[in-house]
Design an enzyme around this catalytic site. Structure first.
Site, short mmCIF file in Angstrom:
data_model
loop_
_atom_site.label_atom_id
_atom_site.label_comp_id
_atom_site.label_asym_id
_atom_site.label_seq_id
_atom_site.Cartn_x
_atom_site.Cartn_y
_atom_site.Cartn_z
N LEU A 141 42.20 36.50 46.75
CA LEU A 141 42.13 37.95 46.90
C LEU A 141 43.03 38.50 48.02
CD1 LEU A 141 38.31 38.40 46.27
CD2 LEU A 141 40.19 38.63 44.65
N CYS A 142 43.90 37.65 48.56
CA CYS A 142 44.83 38.11 49.60
C CYS A 142 45.98 38.88 48.98
CB CYS A 142 45.42 36.92 50.36
SG CYS A 142 44.34 36.25 51.61
N HIS A 143 46.41 39.92 49.68
CA HIS A 143 47.57 40.69 49.25
C HIS A 143 48.85 39.95 49.64
CE1 HIS A 143 44.50 43.85 49.38
NE2 HIS A 143 45.23 44.47 48.49
N MET A 154 44.79 35.91 57.66
CA MET A 154 44.80 34.79 56.72
C MET A 154 46.13 34.05 56.76
SD MET A 154 41.78 34.74 55.70
CE MET A 154 42.00 33.37 54.57
N GLU A 155 47.20 34.76 56.98
CA GLU A 155 48.52 34.12 57.07
C GLU A 155 48.60 33.22 58.30
OE1 GLU A 155 48.73 37.18 54.10
OE2 GLU A 155 47.89 37.20 56.11
N ASP A 185 49.97 14.21 57.43
CA ASP A 185 50.73 13.54 56.37
C ASP A 185 51.85 12.69 56.95
OD1 ASP A 185 51.58 13.03 53.62
OD2 ASP A 185 53.28 14.30 54.13
#
Length: 170
Positions: free
Chosen positions: A80-82, A122-123, A137
């Site tokens: 739901l992130c833009h 969120m970014e 990794d």
């Protein structure tokens, strides 16, 4: 701790269905978020990173690029992130020595900025997570026991809710 107010959850409509928030009428403002996290590891792993001796190459350089790329792809990962036009994403590292109770670690800060109708928390958080995963990794061949921890939003600026500064941790 108080219970969350369900009506304050903006990604749900009045029926309780998930939806993407309409930001079309929100003013465009400068937004900034800073997130942080760390990956704890054995001392020999940190030494490999610091001395650029990891078999896969420049661990922090590759992790930095991965974090920047992840921030740019956040809306592809979080439903739901833009999608945002980011004006800046920066990844910073600090080597944290071992203490009596913790392993040495690489501390990561991610800074995301935009001018838009929604924030960049969120970014910044996505950038931190992917940066730490990339370190894992690249070093897992020598240290499978690395632990990613303390990922959180440290600060945000801009928008209707203004400034948020995370309380210090113990």
């Amino acid at each position: 701790m108080t219970e969350p107010n369900p009506s304050a959850l903006t990604h749900f409509d009045t029926k309780g269905d998930a939806h993407m928030v309409n930001i079309g009428s929100k003013p465009l403002t400068a937004r900034k978020a800073v997130a942080g996290g760390r990956i704890q590891m054995q001392q020999h792993t940190l030494d490999l990173i610091q001395n650029a001796q990891a078999a896969k190459g420049d661990v922090l350089g590759v992790a930095r690029v991965a974090g920047i790329m992840a921030a740019k792809r956040t809306s592809d990962l979080i439903p739901l992130c833009h999608p945002l036009m980011l004006s800046r994403v920066a990844i910073e590292f600090e080597m944290v020595p071992a203490t009596a109770t913790t392993l040495p670690a690489v501390q990561c800060l991610a800074i995301a900025e935009t001018t838009g109708g929604t924030g960049v928390e969120m970014e910044a958080l996505t950038a931190v997570q992917i940066t730490l995963l990339t370190i894992y990794d690249m070093c897992k061949a020598v240290d499978k026991g690395m632990v990613m921890t303390d990922v959180r939003l440290l600060e945000k600026h801009g928008g209707k809710s203004g400034t948020y500064l995370a309380p210090p941790t113990a």
